[in-house]
Write a protein that holds these residues in place. Structure first.
Motif, short mmCIF file in Angstrom:
data_model
loop_
_atom_site.label_atom_id
_atom_site.label_comp_id
_atom_site.label_asym_id
_atom_site.label_seq_id
_atom_site.Cartn_x
_atom_site.Cartn_y
_atom_site.Cartn_z
N PRO A 180 -5.87 3.52 13.78
CA PRO A 180 -5.13 5.05 14.01
C PRO A 180 -5.69 5.90 13.20
N TYR A 181 -4.84 6.49 13.61
CA TYR A 181 -5.19 8.06 13.17
C TYR A 181 -3.93 8.71 13.17
N ASP A 182 -3.52 9.72 12.77
CA ASP A 182 -2.97 11.56 13.00
C ASP A 182 -1.22 10.81 14.00
N VAL A 183 -0.89 10.66 12.99
CA VAL A 183 0.95 9.88 13.52
C VAL A 183 1.87 11.68 13.34
N ALA A 184 2.31 11.17 14.64
CA ALA A 184 3.45 12.46 14.89
C ALA A 184 4.73 11.54 14.90
N ALA A 185 5.73 12.33 14.02
CA ALA A 185 7.69 11.63 14.08
C ALA A 185 8.54 12.52 14.24
N ARG A 186 9.23 11.93 14.80
CA ARG A 186 10.01 12.72 15.28
C ARG A 186 12.00 11.74 15.39
N GLY A 187 12.94 11.71 15.08
CA GLY A 187 13.97 10.95 14.69
C GLY A 187 13.99 9.98 14.91
N ASP A 188 13.91 8.74 16.17
CA ASP A 188 13.17 7.51 15.73
C ASP A 188 11.81 7.03 16.58
N ARG A 189 11.48 7.95 16.90
CA ARG A 189 9.84 8.23 18.10
C ARG A 189 9.13 8.92 17.27
N VAL A 190 7.99 7.53 17.34
CA VAL A 190 6.65 7.66 16.80
C VAL A 190 5.79 7.56 17.86
N PRO B 293 0.76 -0.87 0.21
CA PRO B 293 -0.04 0.14 0.25
C PRO B 293 0.80 1.53 0.56
N MET B 294 0.63 2.69 -0.70
CA MET B 294 0.92 4.17 -0.39
C MET B 294 0.67 4.19 0.51
N PRO B 295 1.84 5.03 1.50
CA PRO B 295 1.18 5.27 3.10
C PRO B 295 0.80 6.47 2.18
N GLN B 296 -0.25 6.76 3.63
CA GLN B 296 -1.26 8.06 3.54
C GLN B 296 -0.06 9.05 4.71
N LEU B 297 0.08 9.62 3.91
CA LEU B 297 1.68 10.82 4.16
C LEU B 297 0.74 11.45 5.36
N GLY B 298 1.73 12.11 6.50
CA GLY B 298 1.38 12.26 7.74
C GLY B 298 2.80 12.21 8.74
N GLY B 299 2.85 11.48 8.25
CA GLY B 299 5.11 11.35 10.21
C GLY B 299 5.58 11.19 9.09
N LEU B 300 6.30 12.03 8.34
CA LEU B 300 7.71 12.52 7.67
C LEU B 300 8.79 12.31 8.64
N THR B 301 9.64 11.69 9.03
CA THR B 301 10.51 12.48 9.74
C THR B 301 11.89 12.73 9.18
N GLU B 302 12.68 13.71 9.91
CA GLU B 302 13.89 14.14 9.05
C GLU B 302 15.41 13.85 8.10
#
Length: 681
Positions: free
Chosen positions: A410-420, A353-362
């Motif tokens: 699940p929804y509204d993902v927030a990601a930072r570094g190696d943490r989500v 599946p193509m991901p639904q964008l919203g949790g991109l990390t650096e």
């Protein structure tokens, strides 16, 4: 099977013996056929689907056509539909069909009937007396707002379910819902009308569905034959083909066939060397002129123009944005996809599946919430996963939790570094709405931070704290936080929160304050040092606005603070404040909504919807001279049919063509890096 008279089974049909044996007192029960089950479904759910279609398109005849098309598609896969999920499956098909219609016909006309030809449905909605003014009010809403209001309030679907069915972000649902309700408040008057029933001829629907299935199978057979002929033709003509006297030639279409057989690349023999880079696989290429494009026009505020609390800003009109170019973004990878005929979702060539964008990390990882749906459209499982679309890299997949055998969404993902961090909810599946906030760190195990009865609206993430909003409605949302290590109970930071965002060590929230019938006040509040339990916060700005206006998006970085206001009179406006004392700016987008606002240094990125089209373009805004390359801001619009974009650090990703309009519709996921500063001399 024989049973005594009076004993029946709810899912079996009943037949009488042909010999007239009245004295036997028996009933012969036979299982319902597929067609009998389908006609019963038409009888039970036809009024409900017609009601939904009418509210979405506003014309009773078009609504009947839409419902008939829905029944034909449901009949096609009836054997795969699980019992108890047929209505949800049909509703999703109906909405998808209506979206395709909106894409082809932008203008809608609503009849001036005194009565709404809608039959009572099998749920509580059938007992509600609809107002003629409601339908008239819906007719005056933009399409993107109308369909969200219908699904969210008239069909009573939670925001996450509306976003999934429409294929848009939760933030887009929130913005369209807020603006739509605000507009309806000005349009509705107290006048009720009766409801006239609409009946469907089950046998006619069945006959038409059978005929449609036969036509589909015939087209598939013809299509398969054409593919075979095309392949055979390709083997012969991919060339060069030797011809007597003339010599080797490439026949018409040979280059095209070669592209199909050679993975999209044609070897050149004229000394031309292609520029290195990823295979665009058919996606829209970025413009690449000889020189860096000139900046977007910026102007001083006009006399009397409202610029809010910002001081001496420059103003940029979104309509003047230039196209995104190769000088803005270095494209590194393009992943093509095709739409699955059953689910309507894009999948890669590997079937992922193509991901639904919203949790991109650096680092370029893409976290996304994904539902696993069966052929009937019912939720069979859900995951939060990273980089599932990549064929050459590892995939991290975390199953959603279950409560009382109900799968949480699940929804509204927030990601930072190696943490989500993400939210999960039972939605409308359980007797009560239960939600959780969960987190995961690479190398560890997923952890549930909190569980409660209610709804998670938004999540955000700092380096050491998770944040989320809950509440019964948008205007009643509380902002809560807890440490990522799970130590301590959740702490409330503010209430009446309309938007929240975070970077590594700061949190910014829009807090709606008390007001009068004419004005309200929203505070832009900053929270720092959460690790030191500094939960008081400080007010950066106080914004006065109309009673129905709202601040729906906020963004923060070390360089800037930004927020959007949505007004009935001015539409959407983005305000940007330079935290280092430089020039502030205002972006006017009166005919668009802004959602998914992201900040990285002096860059901003957001997605939009233009009132008629829920999937408008995305924008990259070089807000400060440090990145624009001159003494003002610069706004670029993403090219192609952009579905959604995301930004983290210097990483950028966007989707193109994520709307299934035909059986051969395509989609692409494009990944790259943003050029830090444009060199404009």
């Amino acid at each position: 099977m024989r049973r005594e008279s009076g004993t029946t089974m709810g899912d079996l049909g009943v037949g009488m013996p042909s010999d007239g044996g009245a004295g036997l007192g028996v009933l012969v029960e036979v299982p319902r056929t597929r067609d009998a089950e389908f006609t019963a479904f038409v009888r039970d759910c036809g009024p409900y689907l017609h009601r939904t279609a009418y509210l979405l398109c506003g014309d009773p005849h078009r609504a009947e056509e839409l419902v008939q098309s829905t029944f034909e598609r449901v009949y096609r896969t009836w054997a795969k539909v699980k019992p108890g999920t047929q209505r949800a499956y049909a509703r999703q098909i109906l909405v998808n069909l209506r979206i395709d219609g909106w894409r082809h016909t932008r203008r809608e006309s609503f009849p001036g009937d005194d009565k709404i030809p809608v039959a009572p449905a099998s749920d509580h909605a059938g007992h509600v007396v609809l107002r003629d003014e409601l339908v008239r009010g819906l007719a005056q809403l933009p399409v993107s707002q109308r369909r969200v209001v219908v699904l969210r309030h008239l069909l009573d679907l939670p925001e996450a379910e509306v976003a999934r069915e429409l294929g848009i972000a939760v933030g887009t649902v929130k913005a369209a819902n807020s603006r739509g309700l605000a507009r309806l408040r000005d349009l509705l008057v107290a006048q009720t009308e009766t409801i006239e029933p609409v009946a469907f001829d089950e046998q006619t629907v069945l006959d038409r569905s059978r005929a449609a299935l036969r036509r589909r199978r015939a087209r598939q057979a013809v299509g398969a034959a054409c593919v075979v002929l095309l392949l055979a033709f390709g083997v012969v003509t991919r060339g060069p083909v030797p011809l007597p006297v003339v010599g080797p030639v490439v026949l018409p279409g040979g280059d095209l066939i070669a592209r199909l057989f050679d993975g999209g690349r044609v070897e050149r023999t004229d000394g031309f060397t292609p520029v290195p880079g990823p295979d665009l696989a058919g996606s829209t290429p970025l413009a690449c002129p000889e020189n860096v494009p000139g900046p977007t026009p910026a102007r001083a505020p006009e006399a009397g123009e409202d610029v809010g609390v910002v001081v001496d800003p420059v103003v940029v009109d979104a309509a003047d944005a230039r196209p995104l170019s190769c000088y803005d973004v270095d494209v590194e990878a393009v992943t093509p996809a095709a739409f699955d005929d059953e689910t309507g979702r894009p999948v890669t060539n590997d079937g992922k599946p193509m991901p639904q964008l919203g949790g991109l990390t650096e680092t370029g990882d893409i976290w996304a919430a994904e539902g696993q749906f069966g052929p009937s459209g019912a939720l069979e499982g859900a995951f939060v996963q990273a980089d599932a679309h990549r064929s050459d890299g590892p995939t991290t997949s975390i199953p959603a939790d279950t409560i009382n055998d109900v799968v949480l969404v699940p929804y509204d993902v927030a990601a930072r570094g190696d943490r989500v961090v993400w939210g999960e909810t039972t939605g409308e599946q359980g007797p009560t709405r239960t939600s959780q906030v969960r987190t995961f760190q690479a190398g560890g195990e997923p952890r549930t931070l909190t569980t409660y009865e209610g709804y998670v609206w938004e999540v955000a993430l700092t380096s050491d704290h998770a944040l989320w909003t809950d509440g019964a409605s948008e205007d009643e949302r509380r902002l809560l936080t807890t440490a990522l290590d799970g130590a301590g109970a959740p702490t409330e930071l503010a209430d009446h929160v309309t938007a929240v965002t975070a970077d590594d060590d700061e949190v910014v929230a829009a807090v709606l304050g008390p007001g009068s019938a004419d004005t309200r006040t929203t505070s832009i509040r900053l929270f720092e040092d959460l690790a030191d339990e500094n939960f008081t916060g400080s007010t950066l700005f106080e914004i006065e606005h109309g009673p129905s206006d709202r601040v729906l998006e906020v963004a923060v970085s070390d360089d800037l603070v930004a927020w959007t206001t949505v007004s009935d009179t001015q539409g959407t406006t983005l305000f940007v404040v330079d935290r280092r004392g430089g020039t502030d700016s205002v972006v006017r987008a009166p005919d668009e909504s802004i959602n998914g606002l992201r900040a990285s240094g002096s860059l901003l990125l957001w997605n939009s919807a233009d009132g008629e089209d829920p999937k408008g373009p995305a924008y990259l805004y070089r807000a400060l001279p440090a990145v624009s390359g001159y003494d003002g801001p610069d706004l670029a619009r993403f090219v192609g049919d952009t579905e959604r974009a995301d930004l983290a650090g210097d990483r950028v990703v966007w989707g193109e063509g994520f709307v299934p309009q035909t059986a051969f519709a395509r989609a692409w996921l494009i990944e790259g890096t943003v050029t830090p500063t444009l060199d404009r001399g």
